[in-house]
Every structure is written in structure tokens, then in C-alpha cells.
Design an enzyme around this catalytic site. Structure first.
Site, PDB file in Angstrom:
ATOM      1  N   GLU A  50       0.880  -1.171   0.000  1.00 29.21           N
ATOM      2  CA  GLU A  50       0.000   0.000   0.000  1.00 29.21           C
ATOM      3  C   GLU A  50       0.919   1.223   0.000  1.00 29.21           C
ATOM      4  O   GLU A  50       1.651   1.463   0.974  1.00 29.21           O
ATOM      5  CB  GLU A  50      -0.929   0.048   1.224  1.00 29.21           C
ATOM      6  CG  GLU A  50      -1.874   1.264   1.144  1.00 29.21           C
ATOM      7  CD  GLU A  50      -2.731   1.514   2.389  1.00 29.21           C
ATOM      8  OE1 GLU A  50      -2.584   0.805   3.394  1.00 29.21           O
ATOM      9  OE2 GLU A  50      -3.532   2.486   2.334  1.00 29.21           O
ATOM     10  N   ASP A  75       5.056   4.850   3.757  1.00 38.27           N
ATOM     11  CA  ASP A  75       4.778   6.289   3.857  1.00 38.27           C
ATOM     12  C   ASP A  75       5.999   6.939   4.502  1.00 38.27           C
ATOM     13  O   ASP A  75       6.780   6.272   5.182  1.00 38.27           O
ATOM     14  CB  ASP A  75       3.522   6.563   4.703  1.00 38.27           C
ATOM     15  CG  ASP A  75       2.887   7.905   4.375  1.00 38.27           C
ATOM     16  OD1 ASP A  75       1.805   7.938   3.755  1.00 38.27           O
ATOM     17  OD2 ASP A  75       3.494   8.950   4.730  1.00 38.27           O
ATOM     18  N   ASP A 124      -1.472  12.311  -2.779  1.00 36.05           N
ATOM     19  CA  ASP A 124      -1.572  13.743  -3.095  1.00 36.05           C
ATOM     20  C   ASP A 124      -1.594  13.874  -4.621  1.00 36.05           C
ATOM     21  O   ASP A 124      -0.756  13.268  -5.304  1.00 36.05           O
ATOM     22  CB  ASP A 124      -0.356  14.478  -2.528  1.00 36.05           C
ATOM     23  CG  ASP A 124      -0.222  14.242  -1.030  1.00 36.05           C
ATOM     24  OD1 ASP A 124      -1.125  14.643  -0.286  1.00 36.05           O
ATOM     25  OD2 ASP A 124       0.776  13.614  -0.609  1.00 36.05           O
ATOM     26  N   LYS A 128      -0.329  21.094  -9.602  1.00 30.40           N
ATOM     27  CA  LYS A 128       0.451  22.007 -10.458  1.00 30.40           C
ATOM     28  C   LYS A 128       1.251  21.212 -11.476  1.00 30.40           C
ATOM     29  O   LYS A 128       1.935  20.239 -11.121  1.00 30.40           O
ATOM     30  CB  LYS A 128       1.404  22.857  -9.608  1.00 30.40           C
ATOM     31  CG  LYS A 128       0.652  23.881  -8.808  1.00 30.40           C
ATOM     32  CD  LYS A 128       1.564  24.944  -8.245  1.00 30.40           C
ATOM     33  CE  LYS A 128       0.712  25.984  -7.547  1.00 30.40           C
ATOM     34  NZ  LYS A 128       1.161  26.265  -6.191  1.00 30.40           N
ATOM     35  N   ASP A 160      -9.866  10.562  -4.755  1.00 26.46           N
ATOM     36  CA  ASP A 160     -10.991  11.503  -4.801  1.00 26.46           C
ATOM     37  C   ASP A 160     -10.711  12.587  -5.835  1.00 26.46           C
ATOM     38  O   ASP A 160     -11.544  13.459  -6.043  1.00 26.46           O
ATOM     39  CB  ASP A 160     -11.157  12.186  -3.439  1.00 26.46           C
ATOM     40  CG  ASP A 160      -9.929  13.025  -3.132  1.00 26.46           C
ATOM     41  OD1 ASP A 160      -8.824  12.443  -3.064  1.00 26.46           O
ATOM     42  OD2 ASP A 160     -10.048  14.255  -3.011  1.00 26.46           O
TER      43      ASP A 160
HETATM   44  C1  SAM Z   1      -3.390  12.340   1.378  1.00 21.99           C
HETATM   45  S1  SAM Z   1      -2.401  11.247   2.320  1.00 21.99           S
HETATM   46  C2  SAM Z   1      -3.266   9.695   2.159  1.00 21.99           C
HETATM   47  C3  SAM Z   1      -2.963   8.755   3.276  1.00 21.99           C
HETATM   48  C4  SAM Z   1      -3.777   7.440   3.287  1.00 21.99           C
HETATM   49  N1  SAM Z   1      -3.559   6.649   2.102  1.00 21.99           N
HETATM   50  C5  SAM Z   1      -5.252   7.730   3.432  1.00 21.99           C
HETATM   51  O1  SAM Z   1      -5.980   7.594   2.449  1.00 21.99           O
HETATM   52  O2  SAM Z   1      -5.671   8.046   4.557  1.00 21.99           O
HETATM   53  C6  SAM Z   1      -1.020  11.018   1.250  1.00 21.99           C
HETATM   54  C7  SAM Z   1       0.169  10.345   1.933  1.00 21.99           C
HETATM   55  O3  SAM Z   1       1.185  10.125   0.964  1.00 21.99           O
HETATM   56  C8  SAM Z   1       2.448  10.257   1.592  1.00 21.99           C
HETATM   57  N2  SAM Z   1       3.425  10.482   0.512  1.00 21.99           N
HETATM   58  C9  SAM Z   1       3.305  11.338  -0.539  1.00 21.99           C
HETATM   59  N3  SAM Z   1       4.367  11.230  -1.366  1.00 21.99           N
HETATM   60  C10 SAM Z   1       5.175  10.279  -0.814  1.00 21.99           C
HETATM   61  C11 SAM Z   1       6.424   9.697  -1.198  1.00 21.99           C
HETATM   62  N4  SAM Z   1       7.040  10.096  -2.320  1.00 21.99           N
HETATM   63  N5  SAM Z   1       6.969   8.751  -0.423  1.00 21.99           N
HETATM   64  C12 SAM Z   1       6.346   8.351   0.739  1.00 21.99           C
HETATM   65  N6  SAM Z   1       5.145   8.856   1.156  1.00 21.99           N
HETATM   66  C13 SAM Z   1       4.576   9.798   0.381  1.00 21.99           C
HETATM   67  C14 SAM Z   1       2.254  11.406   2.562  1.00 21.99           C
HETATM   68  O4  SAM Z   1       3.188  11.374   3.613  1.00 21.99           O
HETATM   69  C15 SAM Z   1       0.805  11.159   3.034  1.00 21.99           C
HETATM   70  O5  SAM Z   1       0.756  10.421   4.250  1.00 21.99           O
END
Ligand code: SAM
Length: 226
Positions: A50, A75, A124, A128, A160
Site C-alpha cells: 500500500e 509512507d 496527493d 500544479k 478523490d
Molecule cells: C493524502 S495522504 C493519504 C494517506 C492514506 N492513504 C489515506 O488515504 O488516509 C497522502 C500520503 O502520501 C504520503 N506520501 C506522498 N508522497 C510520498 C512519497 N514520495 N513517499 C512516501 N510517502 C509519500 C504522505 O506522507 C501522506 O501520508
């Protein structure tokens, strides 16, 4: 940083089910590549990832459902991983663990064909254009996943973000990747598939404000992403 966050940062480093690769830099050697079955899980069951797992909701729910498979959430945020890691301990789940590290370095964590399937949950969207190569379904990332994912392995994106969904579908179309399932509105279906009913922390927040949840599952096989 709040007291609770700091406490979790400290504690997560002590959890047996969290492997910390946050200090990893390209060029340094990760000792885990190709050795997850042997060293971490003690069996050769297939491994599902995941990515951007946050609190690891999918990794935990899938691990509880499929005891004969292994799951790893990745993460960079330690205090979020703390929640998933603690839940796994509370539920006695030995088939799930977490990596604190950057997904960018995934090829240093796993060997060829070591991964059977990938879930990317509410990443995320990096709206941009100049940051588009940070989207987790950008071809730069897909090329990395290809190095560790079995040829028949699927990538499942739940999001989303209409922009990220559209972007991903364009990448799929350009590369003629095989699509197993594409759902424009997961909860508008007469019967939402059981696995898609698992809700992450962010998903619950998005649903509260009425956002539409989208899903696409595809196989990148051996074709080159552009
Ligand atoms: C919007 S949150 C979603 C978290 C979880 N999947 C949820 O739906 O509740 C996006 C997560 O992606 C992680 N993240 C983004 N880019 C990352 C990367 N390159 N390597 C590790 N984690 C990353 C961020 O730290 C964040 O916890």
C-alpha cells in the site's frame, strides 16, 4: 510539533513492524532487497504494497482478510505509520508491516518480481503541472514499480481527485496498459465490491464533504511507459 506527534515519532522507531528507511539516500545500500519473505515474514506468501499508506488502513484491512498473504504499507510520515503499526500489533497481525521511507526509493527496498500487487490510496494529486512528476502514477514512478512488480501484477488506484484520475487514465491509454476495472463513482454502484468498501482516513474525510471516489486497476506488464 505537538507533544503527541513527537512521542509517536520516537515510539515508531521502536516498533518491530516498522522498518525505517527515512534516512536512505540513493547510492547507499538497503539490506532488505529480495529478502522480505525470508527475513521479515518467514514465509514466501505473495506481498502486496500500500503506497502512500498514511495510517495503513488498506494494508491492515487486507492483512486481516488474507492471512495467507503479506502486506507492506509505505509512507514517509512516522506519526501516521504509528497508528497502523499499533493497530497491527493490537490485532495480532503478523502478515503486515510498514516502511517509513520515500516511495521514490522503492527499487532499493525490493528486488525484481518481489511484489505481487500494489494499492495506491488517496495519494496527493500534485495539481500544479510543474510538480506532475511527483504524482504516484506518473510514468517515472510506474517505471520504478515495474522493476519490483511481477509482470501479471496489478496497480490499484483509489482517489478523490478527478485530475489525478484523468491523468492516470491518460497514462494508461497512451501506454495501452490492460485495465481490469475502472469505476468513475465507487459508491454509486448498485453493489460496491467488498474490497472497495474499505475506507481510509482520508477517504472518510472526502466522503464527509461529498466528494466522488474513483478507482482504476491496471497492469503495466512489460510495455514501456511514456
Ligand atoms: C493524502 S495522504 C493519504 C494517506 C492514506 N492513504 C489515506 O488515504 O488516509 C497522502 C500520503 O502520501 C504520503 N506520501 C506522498 N508522497 C510520498 C512519497 N514520495 N513517499 C512516501 N510517502 C509519500 C504522505 O506522507 C501522506 O501520508
Amino acid at each position: 510539533m505537538g507533544k503527541e506527534k513527537l512521542k509517536r515519532y520516537r515510539e515508531v522507531a521502536e516498533f518491530d513492524n516498522v522498518i525505517d528507511f527515512s534516512g536512505f539516500r540513493p547510492g547507499s545500500e538497503a539490506d532488505q532487497t529480495g529478502r522480505w519473505s525470508e527475513k521479515v515474514f518467514g514465509n514466501s506468501n505473495p506481498i502486496t504494497l500500500e503506497l502512500a499508506c498514511g495510517k495503513g488502513d488498506y494494508a491492515i484491512a487486507l492483512a486481516a482478510r488474507y492471512p495467507d498473504r503479506n502486506f507492506i504499507g509505505i509512507d514517509i510520515k512516522g506519526e501516521r505509520l504509528w497508528v497502523g503499526a499499533q493497530k497491527a500489533i493490537d490485532q495480532g497481525l503478523s502478515n503486515v508491516c510498514f516502511i517509513r521511507g520515500r516511495i521514490d526509493h522503492i527499487t532499493q527496498f525490493f528486488g525484481k518480481d518481489e511484489i505481487a500487487e500494489i494499492w495506491i490510496t488517496f495519494p496527493d494529486p500534485f495539481l500544479k503541472n510543474r510538480r506532475r512528476n511527483r504524482r504516484l502514477t506518473h510514468p517515472d514512478f510506474l517505471n520504478k514499480y515495474r522493476e519490483v512488480l511481477r509482470e501479471d501484477g496489478f496497480i490499484n488506484l483509489k482517489t478523490d481527485s478527478p485530475e489525478l484520475y484523468e491523468f492516470t487514465n491518460q497514462v494508461i491509454e497512451t501506454n495501452q496498459f490492460e485495465v481490469r476495472s475502472r469505476i468513475d463513482d465507487v459508491y454509486a454502484l448498485e453493489e460496491t465490491p467488498e474490497l472497495l468498501q474499505i475506507k481510509t482516513y482520508y477517504e472518510r474525510k472526502h466522503l464527509e464533504i461529498g466528494r466522488t471516489i474513483r478507482f482504476v486497476s491496471f497492469c503495466i506488464g512489460q510495455k514501456l511507459a511514456k
